[in-house]
Design an enzyme around this catalytic site. Structure first.
Site, PDB file in Angstrom:
ATOM      1  N   SER A 157       0.826  -1.208   0.000  1.00 36.86           N
ATOM      2  CA  SER A 157       0.000   0.000   0.000  1.00 36.86           C
ATOM      3  C   SER A 157       0.861   1.260   0.000  1.00 36.86           C
ATOM      4  CB  SER A 157      -0.954   0.013   1.195  1.00 36.86           C
ATOM      5  OG  SER A 157      -0.240  -0.086   2.405  1.00 36.86           O
ATOM      6  N   CYS A 158       2.161   1.077   0.172  1.00 32.32           N
ATOM      7  CA  CYS A 158       3.096   2.208   0.144  1.00 32.32           C
ATOM      8  C   CYS A 158       3.133   2.846  -1.244  1.00 32.32           C
ATOM      9  CB  CYS A 158       4.503   1.748   0.487  1.00 32.32           C
ATOM     10  SG  CYS A 158       4.703   1.131   2.158  1.00 32.32           S
ATOM     11  N   ILE A 159       3.689   4.043  -1.286  1.00 31.80           N
ATOM     12  CA  ILE A 159       3.885   4.773  -2.535  1.00 31.80           C
ATOM     13  C   ILE A 159       5.367   5.055  -2.700  1.00 31.80           C
ATOM     14  CG2 ILE A 159       3.556   7.032  -3.684  1.00 31.80           C
ATOM     15  CD1 ILE A 159       0.993   5.554  -3.828  1.00 31.80           C
TER      16      ILE A 159
END
Length: 194
Positions: free
Chosen positions: A39-41
């Site tokens: 879910s990180c960017i």
């Protein structure tokens, strides 16, 4: 395709892993930044005149209001991570915002028990760049899978590999551990895919 599954014209060179909270910049044509995202960017920014680029990696768009990071501003949070990366590329590059190009990756919803942190991260990074007057030239965000991203900071080439569910499970455990410390409550174009 080479035996490693990457296009023949791509040489990994010196691979440097960008971990959660990291922000790295380079101009060397031998450097490749690599990271794995749930879910990180990760934003990849390049000064297309100077041939200087960088990658960041953040999990949360904003810091929890109920708790301060004991180390002060942290690159784990989107606003700080984006400002840090842009400033580092501008400093090592031409210093001209008009020369920057942005590629953005991640934001997957890899665990149904999380409050779609990925979607919040996607909304954040799009709004942040729009408010700063930047345009995303390419992206691979969303979905229900993790991804490995490789970025050549000098040329701006980016490669994305969508990962299997076993990789998702490991990332979910890591992200849930970080999210619980941050008071997030779990609920009952030129990107080449390889």
């Amino acid at each position: 395709m080479s035996s490693a599954g990457l296009p023949n014209a791509f040489s990994r060179g010196i691979v440097t892993t960008v971990h959660q909270g990291d922000c790295l910049v380079a101009a060397n044509d031998e450097v490749t930044f690599s990271t794995v995202l749930g879910s990180c960017i990760s934003a990849c920014v390049r000064d297309n005149v100077a041939g200087v680029g960088g990658m960041n990696h953040f999990l949360l768009a904003t810091q929890s209001g109920s708790q301060r990071d004991k180390y002060g501003d942290s690159a784990r949070y989107g606003a700080f991570a984006m400002e840090q990366l842009i400033n580092m590329v501008l400093t090592k590059g031409t210093g001209r915002k008009a020369n920057l190009e942005f590629k953005v990756f991640g934001g997957g919803n890899i665990h149904s028990g999380m409050n779609d942190v990925g979607l919040k991260n996607i909304e954040f990074v799009r709004e942040f760049l729009k408010n700063e007057g930047y345009r995303i030239v390419s992206e691979d965000m969303g979905g229900s899978f993790a991804r490995r991203v490789m970025f050549k900071p000098q040329t701006g080439r980016a490669f994305v590999k969508r990962l299997e569910s076993t990789d998702n499970a490991r990332l979910v455990r890591e992200e849930l551990a970080i999210a619980s410390r941050q008071k997030i409550k779990p609920v009952a174009d030129d990107i080449e895919l390889f």
